[in-house]
Design a protein around this motif. Structure first.
Motif, PDB file in Angstrom:
ATOM      1  N   ASP A 109       0.013   7.493  -1.865  1.00  0.00           N
ATOM      2  CA  ASP A 109       1.065   8.380  -1.340  1.00  0.00           C
ATOM      3  C   ASP A 109       2.367   8.248  -2.130  1.00  0.00           C
ATOM      4  OD1 ASP A 109       1.994   5.922  -0.537  1.00  0.00           O
ATOM      5  OD2 ASP A 109       2.148   6.409   1.601  1.00  0.00           O
ATOM      6  N   PHE A 110       2.311   7.541  -3.267  1.00  0.00           N
ATOM      7  CA  PHE A 110       3.419   7.381  -4.208  1.00  0.00           C
ATOM      8  C   PHE A 110       4.484   6.390  -3.749  1.00  0.00           C
ATOM      9  CE2 PHE A 110       2.035  11.904  -4.855  1.00  0.00           C
ATOM     10  CZ  PHE A 110       1.333  11.671  -6.028  1.00  0.00           C
ATOM     11  N   THR A 111       4.280   5.702  -2.644  1.00  0.00           N
ATOM     12  CA  THR A 111       5.209   4.661  -2.228  1.00  0.00           C
ATOM     13  C   THR A 111       4.857   3.351  -2.936  1.00  0.00           C
ATOM     14  OG1 THR A 111       3.843   4.097  -0.309  1.00  0.00           O
ATOM     15  CG2 THR A 111       5.596   5.722   0.025  1.00  0.00           C
ATOM     16  N   ILE A 112       5.778   2.404  -2.885  1.00  0.00           N
ATOM     17  CA  ILE A 112       5.563   1.098  -3.501  1.00  0.00           C
ATOM     18  C   ILE A 112       5.108   0.112  -2.440  1.00  0.00           C
ATOM     19  CG2 ILE A 112       6.688  -0.848  -4.665  1.00  0.00           C
ATOM     20  CD1 ILE A 112       8.587   1.112  -5.980  1.00  0.00           C
ATOM     21  N   ASP A 113       3.982  -0.538  -2.691  1.00  0.00           N
ATOM     22  CA  ASP A 113       3.511  -1.635  -1.848  1.00  0.00           C
ATOM     23  C   ASP A 113       4.273  -2.882  -2.287  1.00  0.00           C
ATOM     24  OD1 ASP A 113       2.012  -4.029  -1.111  1.00  0.00           O
ATOM     25  OD2 ASP A 113       0.434  -2.668  -0.457  1.00  0.00           O
ATOM     26  N   THR A 121       5.209   3.660 -11.824  1.00  0.00           N
ATOM     27  CA  THR A 121       4.889   5.052 -12.140  1.00  0.00           C
ATOM     28  C   THR A 121       3.902   5.634 -11.130  1.00  0.00           C
ATOM     29  OG1 THR A 121       3.195   4.253 -13.664  1.00  0.00           O
ATOM     30  CG2 THR A 121       5.335   4.729 -14.595  1.00  0.00           C
ATOM     31  N   PRO A 122       3.945   6.975 -10.919  1.00  0.00           N
ATOM     32  CA  PRO A 122       4.807   7.936 -11.614  1.00  0.00           C
ATOM     33  C   PRO A 122       6.266   7.793 -11.201  1.00  0.00           C
ATOM     34  CG  PRO A 122       3.625   9.050  -9.860  1.00  0.00           C
ATOM     35  CD  PRO A 122       3.071   7.653  -9.927  1.00  0.00           C
ATOM     36  N   VAL A 152       5.407  -1.743 -19.268  1.00  0.00           N
ATOM     37  CA  VAL A 152       4.266  -2.009 -18.391  1.00  0.00           C
ATOM     38  C   VAL A 152       4.371  -1.097 -17.188  1.00  0.00           C
ATOM     39  CG1 VAL A 152       3.081  -3.700 -16.938  1.00  0.00           C
ATOM     40  CG2 VAL A 152       4.075  -4.416 -19.125  1.00  0.00           C
ATOM     41  N   ASP A 153       3.287  -0.363 -16.878  1.00  0.00           N
ATOM     42  CA  ASP A 153       3.245   0.480 -15.680  1.00  0.00           C
ATOM     43  C   ASP A 153       3.019  -0.375 -14.443  1.00  0.00           C
ATOM     44  OD1 ASP A 153       3.674   3.020 -16.712  1.00  0.00           O
ATOM     45  OD2 ASP A 153       1.569   3.342 -17.185  1.00  0.00           O
ATOM     46  N   GLY A 154       3.878  -0.192 -13.454  1.00  0.00           N
ATOM     47  CA  GLY A 154       3.672  -0.831 -12.166  1.00  0.00           C
ATOM     48  C   GLY A 154       2.784   0.027 -11.285  1.00  0.00           C
ATOM     49  N   HIS A 155       2.458  -0.490 -10.121  1.00  0.00           N
ATOM     50  CA  HIS A 155       1.520   0.188  -9.231  1.00  0.00           C
ATOM     51  C   HIS A 155       2.256   0.920  -8.113  1.00  0.00           C
ATOM     52  CE1 HIS A 155      -1.545  -2.041 -11.284  1.00  0.00           C
ATOM     53  NE2 HIS A 155      -1.119  -3.211 -10.843  1.00  0.00           N
ATOM     54  N   ALA A 202      12.420   7.571  -1.352  1.00  0.00           N
ATOM     55  CA  ALA A 202      13.369   6.471  -1.452  1.00  0.00           C
ATOM     56  C   ALA A 202      12.637   5.150  -1.269  1.00  0.00           C
ATOM     57  CB  ALA A 202      14.469   6.613  -0.399  1.00  0.00           C
ATOM     58  N   VAL A 203      13.198   4.088  -1.829  1.00  0.00           N
ATOM     59  CA  VAL A 203      12.602   2.756  -1.764  1.00  0.00           C
ATOM     60  C   VAL A 203      13.399   1.909  -0.781  1.00  0.00           C
ATOM     61  CG1 VAL A 203      11.991   0.687  -3.072  1.00  0.00           C
ATOM     62  CG2 VAL A 203      11.778   2.949  -4.126  1.00  0.00           C
ATOM     63  N   ALA A 204      12.713   1.211   0.110  1.00  0.00           N
ATOM     64  CA  ALA A 204      13.384   0.381   1.099  1.00  0.00           C
ATOM     65  C   ALA A 204      14.178  -0.728   0.413  1.00  0.00           C
ATOM     66  CB  ALA A 204      12.356  -0.221   2.055  1.00  0.00           C
TER      67      ALA A 204
END
Length: 372
Positions: free
Chosen positions: A147-151, A122-123, A140-143, A179-181
């Motif tokens: 900048d709203f990207t996923i690490d 989220t978001p 469960v909320d992930g991190h 978009a997610v890689a």
């Protein structure tokens, strides 16, 4: 006559995890420019409308009979459409339902439930935790980064710690548009023994070179890609969503689907639309042009945006996003307050709608942007 006091749902023997909740829904207001629900603004082409009338007429003849319970012909058409992207998909890998939300609900009914957990970053799409609650699945909320990207490394670590039964990855992400890689999806899949659901509702709007997770399906029976005909196809009123996955996933969701869940009329309309795929998707580039036009205009107004692969733009920053939302509404433009402090989301509409939005934003921005 004395009115009978209205009973609150919380006064009923409601499940504890549903108490105090409010239904999902964007504001439905009478405005000239409604840019808050990510619909395709272009009407259906005339040739499709003619085909739809004929197809629905044929289907209506047999409305005294139940529909094809397994939607075999529709699933074959959807598989053919998905295979156009270069990743061959078989009909046995496809399942369809009333909007992608029902697809996600069926997945959680099959793989979530009491004592099980879903995790999303989220978001993101707010229906994921709502459907989880509705199926008794813990959320469960992930991190995400600022900048709203996923690490990827941080996300993998959290998945290994939580050990969720279902992991949601929204790509392009709603409400941010990012978009997610595929490498991130692969790492998340390898980090869990649960299901990984890649929600690609906006995939057709992705910028050139953005790959689909459909290419990752071979050899990954726990990976699911969900799609919809509500966005790029401009068929939001049809309510047709679908998934692509290993045939075993399709077998699993059929254990929980309601009998005859997809009406004969819905199946007929969806097949008619798929027969006009090229005409329907011809509007995608026009929508992307308006999205990019909005992005290009924002810096001149002292605002910024999150890079978008969808048909919407998350824009800001505002000192008070709800106040900025109200100021735009006062100018007859409805955008979406998605609850992220400092940010609002706008759907890319027609050129005239973009004109109206940018004119309203030009008037509003000086009084509401952060730092002014």
């Amino acid at each position: 006559m004395t009115a009978t006091p209205r009973t609150s749902p919380d006064e009923l023997p409601l499940r504890p995890e549903l108490r105090g909740r409010t239904p999902y829904g964007a504001p439905q207001l009478q405005v000239s420019y409604r840019l808050n629900t990510n619909e395709n603004p272009h009407p259906l082409p005339d040739e499709l409308l003619a085909t739809l009338g004929e197809a629905l007429g044929h289907a209506a003849v047999d409305l005294n009979r139940y529909p094809d319970r397994d939607a075999v012909a529709l699933r074959a058409d959807l598989a053919a459409y998905l295979s156009r992207g270069g990743a061959p998909i078989e009909p046995a890998q496809v399942w369809a339902a009333n909007g992608s939300n029902e697809v996600l609900q069926q997945l959680l009914q099959a793989f979530g439930g009491a004592g099980r957990t879903a995790l999303g970053f989220t978001p993101s799409y707010s229906m994921h935790p709502i459907i989880s609650a509705g199926t008794g699945t813990a959320w469960v909320d992930g991190h995400r980064r600022a900048d709203f990207t996923i690490d990827a490394a941080q996300a993998v670590a959290q998945v290994r710690e939580v050990r969720p039964d279902v992991v949601f990855v929204t790509s392009p992400n709603n409400p941010t548009g990012t978009a997610v890689a595929l490498e991130t999806v692969e790492q998340l899949h390898d980090a869990t023994e649960g299901m990984v659901v890649v929600d690609e509702a906006y995939a057709e709007f992705a910028r050139t070179g953005t790959p689909s997770a459909l290419t990752l399906l071979p050899g990954r029976p726990r990976l699911v890609v969900s799609r919809t005909m509500s966005k790029a196809f401009g068929m939001a009123g049809l309510r047709l969503g679908y998934l692509a996955a290993d045939p075993a996933v399709v077998d699993a969701v059929q254990l929980v689907r309601l009998p005859y869940h997809l009406s004969s009329l819905t199946q007929a309309a969806a097949r008619a639309a798929l027969a006009h795929t090229d005409a329907l998707l011809a509007t995608v580039d026009a929508v992307k042009d308006q999205r990019d036009r909005i992005v290009a205009a924002l810096p001149g107004l002292g605002l910024t945006s999150v890079p978008s692969d969808a048909n919407f733009v998350l824009f800001g920053r505002f000192a008070d996003a709800p106040a900025a939302w109200r100021a735009l509404l006062d100018r007859d433009v409805l955008v979406r307050d998605v609850g992220i402090p400092g940010w609002l989301r706008v759907t890319a509409g027609t050129p005239a709608e973009t004109d109206a939005f940018l004119a309203a934003l030009t008037a509003v921005a000086p009084d509401h942007r952060l730092g002014d």
